[in-house]
Design a protein around this motif. Structure first.
Motif, PDB file in Angstrom:
ATOM      1  N   ASN A 274       0.899  -1.239   0.128  1.00  0.00           N
ATOM      2  CA  ASN A 274      -0.083  -0.034  -0.030  1.00  0.00           C
ATOM      3  C   ASN A 274       0.915   1.109   0.030  1.00  0.00           C
ATOM      4  O   ASN A 274       0.179   2.475  -0.157  1.00  0.00           O
ATOM      5  N   CYS A 275       2.176   1.078   0.131  1.00  0.00           N
ATOM      6  CA  CYS A 275       3.026   2.187   0.211  1.00  0.00           C
ATOM      7  C   CYS A 275       2.917   3.287  -1.105  1.00  0.00           C
ATOM      8  O   CYS A 275       2.956   2.592  -2.331  1.00  0.00           O
ATOM      9  N   TYR A 276       2.682   4.574  -0.928  1.00  0.00           N
ATOM     10  CA  TYR A 276       2.865   5.582  -1.911  1.00  0.00           C
ATOM     11  C   TYR A 276       1.648   5.427  -2.726  1.00  0.00           C
ATOM     12  O   TYR A 276       1.360   6.086  -3.868  1.00  0.00           O
ATOM     13  N   LYS A 277       0.511   4.694  -2.153  1.00  0.00           N
ATOM     14  CA  LYS A 277      -0.824   4.747  -3.106  1.00  0.00           C
ATOM     15  C   LYS A 277      -1.622   5.524  -2.016  1.00  0.00           C
ATOM     16  O   LYS A 277      -1.753   5.457  -0.807  1.00  0.00           O
ATOM     17  N   GLU A 278      -2.770   6.310  -2.589  1.00  0.00           N
ATOM     18  CA  GLU A 278      -3.717   6.856  -1.853  1.00  0.00           C
ATOM     19  C   GLU A 278      -4.456   6.019  -0.754  1.00  0.00           C
ATOM     20  O   GLU A 278      -4.950   5.201  -1.342  1.00  0.00           O
ATOM     21  N   PRO A 279      -4.727   6.556   0.413  1.00  0.00           N
ATOM     22  CA  PRO A 279      -4.155   7.667   0.990  1.00  0.00           C
ATOM     23  C   PRO A 279      -2.865   7.500   1.589  1.00  0.00           C
ATOM     24  O   PRO A 279      -2.446   8.657   2.616  1.00  0.00           O
ATOM     25  N   TRP A 280      -2.163   6.636   1.434  1.00  0.00           N
ATOM     26  CA  TRP A 280      -0.611   6.153   1.919  1.00  0.00           C
ATOM     27  C   TRP A 280       0.509   6.974   1.438  1.00  0.00           C
ATOM     28  O   TRP A 280       1.310   6.139   0.933  1.00  0.00           O
ATOM     29  N   THR A 281       0.262   8.115   1.332  1.00  0.00           N
ATOM     30  CA  THR A 281       1.396   9.113   0.862  1.00  0.00           C
ATOM     31  C   THR A 281       2.626   9.256   1.586  1.00  0.00           C
ATOM     32  O   THR A 281       2.673   8.453   2.807  1.00  0.00           O
ATOM     33  N   ARG A 282       3.659   9.585   1.234  1.00  0.00           N
ATOM     34  CA  ARG A 282       4.909   9.656   2.009  1.00  0.00           C
ATOM     35  C   ARG A 282       4.716  10.646   3.153  1.00  0.00           C
ATOM     36  O   ARG A 282       5.086  10.381   4.278  1.00  0.00           O
ATOM     37  N   LYS A 283       3.888  11.535   2.892  1.00  0.00           N
ATOM     38  CA  LYS A 283       3.403  12.174   4.195  1.00  0.00           C
ATOM     39  C   LYS A 283       2.806  11.704   5.087  1.00  0.00           C
ATOM     40  O   LYS A 283       3.045  11.840   6.420  1.00  0.00           O
ATOM     41  N   GLU A 284       1.746  10.775   4.739  1.00  0.00           N
ATOM     42  CA  GLU A 284       1.011  10.051   5.754  1.00  0.00           C
ATOM     43  C   GLU A 284       1.693   9.136   6.301  1.00  0.00           C
ATOM     44  O   GLU A 284       1.384   8.602   7.805  1.00  0.00           O
ATOM     45  N   THR A 285       2.596   8.525   5.805  1.00  0.00           N
ATOM     46  CA  THR A 285       3.575   7.506   6.420  1.00  0.00           C
ATOM     47  C   THR A 285       4.796   7.720   6.964  1.00  0.00           C
ATOM     48  O   THR A 285       5.413   6.856   7.706  1.00  0.00           O
ATOM     49  N   GLY A 286       4.827   9.164   6.888  1.00  0.00           N
ATOM     50  CA  GLY A 286       6.314   9.662   7.344  1.00  0.00           C
ATOM     51  C   GLY A 286       6.402  10.145   8.856  1.00  0.00           C
ATOM     52  O   GLY A 286       5.370   9.788   9.614  1.00  0.00           O
ATOM     53  N   ILE A 287       7.549  10.655   9.225  1.00  0.00           N
ATOM     54  CA  ILE A 287       7.780  11.230  10.414  1.00  0.00           C
ATOM     55  C   ILE A 287       6.494  12.158  10.900  1.00  0.00           C
ATOM     56  O   ILE A 287       6.069  13.112  10.312  1.00  0.00           O
ATOM     57  N   GLN A 288       6.070  12.023  12.233  1.00  0.00           N
ATOM     58  CA  GLN A 288       4.773  13.102  12.399  1.00  0.00           C
ATOM     59  C   GLN A 288       5.185  13.534  13.974  1.00  0.00           C
ATOM     60  O   GLN A 288       5.035  12.871  15.035  1.00  0.00           O
ATOM     61  N   ALA A 289       6.326  14.401  14.158  1.00  0.00           N
ATOM     62  CA  ALA A 289       6.702  14.831  15.478  1.00  0.00           C
ATOM     63  C   ALA A 289       5.557  15.415  16.096  1.00  0.00           C
ATOM     64  O   ALA A 289       4.720  16.086  15.867  1.00  0.00           O
ATOM     65  N   PRO A 290       5.816  15.192  17.548  1.00  0.00           N
ATOM     66  CA  PRO A 290       4.717  15.619  18.501  1.00  0.00           C
ATOM     67  C   PRO A 290       4.882  16.995  18.837  1.00  0.00           C
ATOM     68  O   PRO A 290       5.972  17.754  18.828  1.00  0.00           O
ATOM     69  N   SER A 291       4.054  17.771  19.181  1.00  0.00           N
ATOM     70  CA  SER A 291       3.843  19.118  19.443  1.00  0.00           C
ATOM     71  C   SER A 291       4.197  19.122  21.137  1.00  0.00           C
ATOM     72  O   SER A 291       3.971  17.987  21.494  1.00  0.00           O
ATOM     73  N   GLN A 292       4.756  20.103  21.599  1.00  0.00           N
ATOM     74  CA  GLN A 292       5.015  20.028  23.248  1.00  0.00           C
ATOM     75  C   GLN A 292       4.641  21.412  23.828  1.00  0.00           C
ATOM     76  O   GLN A 292       4.602  22.392  23.166  1.00  0.00           O
ATOM     77  N   THR A 293       4.052  21.413  24.976  1.00  0.00           N
ATOM     78  CA  THR A 293       3.742  22.338  25.604  1.00  0.00           C
ATOM     79  C   THR A 293       4.228  22.555  27.157  1.00  0.00           C
ATOM     80  O   THR A 293       4.016  21.546  27.773  1.00  0.00           O
ATOM     81  N   ALA A 294       4.937  23.419  27.557  1.00  0.00           N
ATOM     82  CA  ALA A 294       5.698  23.429  28.558  1.00  0.00           C
ATOM     83  C   ALA A 294       5.572  24.864  29.571  1.00  0.00           C
ATOM     84  O   ALA A 294       5.163  25.772  29.155  1.00  0.00           O
ATOM     85  N   LEU A 295       5.494  24.591  31.059  1.00  0.00           N
ATOM     86  CA  LEU A 295       5.481  25.267  31.756  1.00  0.00           C
ATOM     87  C   LEU A 295       6.556  25.580  33.008  1.00  0.00           C
ATOM     88  O   LEU A 295       6.918  24.200  33.375  1.00  0.00           O
ATOM     89  N   THR A 296       7.021  26.425  33.392  1.00  0.00           N
ATOM     90  CA  THR A 296       8.158  26.467  34.224  1.00  0.00           C
ATOM     91  C   THR A 296       7.741  27.671  35.373  1.00  0.00           C
ATOM     92  O   THR A 296       7.470  28.733  34.844  1.00  0.00           O
ATOM     93  N   PHE A 297       7.831  27.139  36.578  1.00  0.00           N
ATOM     94  CA  PHE A 297       7.748  28.070  37.798  1.00  0.00           C
ATOM     95  C   PHE A 297       9.087  28.124  38.446  1.00  0.00           C
ATOM     96  O   PHE A 297       9.366  27.025  38.717  1.00  0.00           O
ATOM     97  N   GLY A 298       9.454  29.280  38.870  1.00  0.00           N
ATOM     98  CA  GLY A 298      10.680  29.262  39.484  1.00  0.00           C
ATOM     99  C   GLY A 298      10.935  30.466  40.349  1.00  0.00           C
ATOM    100  O   GLY A 298      10.315  31.339  40.268  1.00  0.00           O
TER     101      GLY A 298
END
Length: 436
Positions: A274-298
């Motif tokens: 199924n690789c490189y066939k819709e909907p399994w494009t390179r974008k869909e099967t590639g890296i999907q790095a996570p978003s991050q939210t951070a808080l610092t109190f000091g």
């Protein structure tokens, strides 16, 4: 009112208010009447170690077959101890572009980014589900085993070695308020840090297990934009502060896809056809790095300061929290399983203790250590596919175009997934700043 003043006096140790920026709200400012140009050069050594126990889901009866419904409950068995070590030299420069407007640049040199996997006590080659795997990636029984359970996901014990130049960082920050100029207001900074995908690309299909061979690369080919704001307010010898940040990842050109293995190692994919066939494009099967939210109190505490000689000793106490979103990226098992793996979201909570000593206006040294606890999270939880025909289910029959090619029946299926528990991260930093 008198009680409020007494509390403030206790916090500030009875010292009159004085304006000065905390290290976290330091900013280079140029074209000032008494300071035409600010330049900071930072050199720091950083060592980070993450340790986690890796457990695996297991049914109390026969293993789940492709097409079977998910079980109501599974148990988890202990498998591995994981340890990851990252040691690097951080080189950074920050200078003032204008009044309270700073530009910064940072380049990390990664000496080592090594990982190890070892069996936990009571688990070995004979009883581990890693060395006695029953299925191939497509869900079929292991073809070379007489009893169907003689496969091996990866070698244990195992080590992986990587290093090299890291990603460059470029930053821009502006202080809307600066307590050094107006002691009636706190210091308030808003900034953006851009991490460019300049490091050589890491190939997840390469384990880099030879200590005498070439080290693997460390780049992920992902743009990362961190938006942040920081506040601090000096009150005598105490300076509380706060920082909030959010990191947005954007896939860069040439980023890795698990489907890159469809021709070289199709056995590491559940549905390589199924690789490189819709909907399994390179974008869909590639890296999907996570978003991050951070808080610092000091809070910074200043037990010693000699303003006439520009000398100061500071204690820095912080509480840290970071939310890491779900994503497909390099996690604790990627080098062992030779793939980008999908991890669940998790929290990091902990604290930091640091000290800063300024010997003169032009030279400062600092050291800090922080400890984070990482909440339990799945390491292999790839989606099985997409409902393309709108019938409300994903067709999991062999050859179905709805199957996600990067899904692996060996460890993404409920009852076979891996989870990181008892995960902790310790980081030590030692550095110096030269001010001009």
């Amino acid at each position: 009112m008198h009680r409020f003043r007494a509390v403030i006096a206790a916090l500030t140790l009875g010292v009159p208010f004085a304006a000065s920026a905390a290290e976290i709200t330091r900013i280079a400012s140029s074209f000032e009447d008494d300071d035409p140009f600010d330049l900071f050069v930072d050199v720091g050594f950083e060592r980070t170690q993450t340790r986690a126990k890796i457990v695996r889901e297991q049914l109390p009866h026969a293993p789940l077959q492709p097409g079977q419904p998910a079980p109501e409950s599974v148990r988890e068995v202990n498998e591995l101890w994981y340890k990851g070590t990252d040691a690097r030299l951080n080189l950074a420069v920050a200078f003032g572009l204008w009044k309270d407007l700073e530009f910064s640049f940072k380049l990390p040199i990664v000496f080592q980014q090594n990982e190890t996997w070892n069996f936990v006590s009571g688990t070995g080659q004979g009883n581990s589900t890693i060395t006695n795997s029953c299925f191939d990636a497509d869900g079929s029984p292991y073809k070379d085993g007489a009893d169907g359970c003689a496969g091996r996901l990866f070698q244990v014990p195992q080590r992986s070695y990587r290093g090299g130049l890291g990603n460059m960082h470029f930053g821009l920050a502006y202080a809307f308020f600066n307590q050094e100029k107006d002691d009636t207001k706190p210091t308030w900074i808003v900034g953006i840090d851009y991490e460019a995908p300049t490091a050589k690309q890491r190939d997840p299909s390469l384990g880099n297990t030879d200590p005498d061979g070439d080290k693997g690369n460390v780049g992920d080919r992902v743009h990362k934009y961190q938006l942040y704001t920081t506040f601090s307010r000096k009150m005598g010898r105490a300076e509380p502060y706060f920082k909030a940040s959010h990191t947005i990842p954007v896939r860069g050109p040439g980023a890795n896809s698990n489907c890159d293995q469809s021709s070289t190692n199709p056995g590491n994919l559940g549905a390589p056809g199924n690789c490189y066939k819709e909907p399994w494009t390179r974008k869909e099967t590639g890296i999907q790095a996570p978003s991050q939210t951070a808080l610092t109190f000091g809070m910074e505490l200043v037990p010693f300061e000699n303003a006439s000689k520009s000398q100061k000793f500071t204690l820095d106490l912080r509480l840290l929290g970071n939310y890491v979103g779900r994503g497909r990226y390099y996690n604790e098992l990627s080098s062992a399983l030779r793939k980008l793996l999908t991890s669940d979201d998790y929290l990091q909570v902990g604290g930091q203790l640091g000290v800063t000593a300024r010997a003169a206006s032009a030279f400062t040294i600092r050291a800090s250590g922080n400890f984070l606890y990482n909440t339990d999270h799945l390491l292999t939880t790839e989606a099985i596919g997409q409902d393309l025909n709108g019938d409300g289910t994903v067709d999991t029959a062999p050859g179905s175009p709805e199957l996600n090619p990067t899904f692996d029946w060996r460890y993404d299926t409920v009852s076979r997934r891996f989870r990181a528990i008892q995960s902790t991260t310790f980081r030590f930093d030692l550095g110096a700043t030269f001010s001009f």
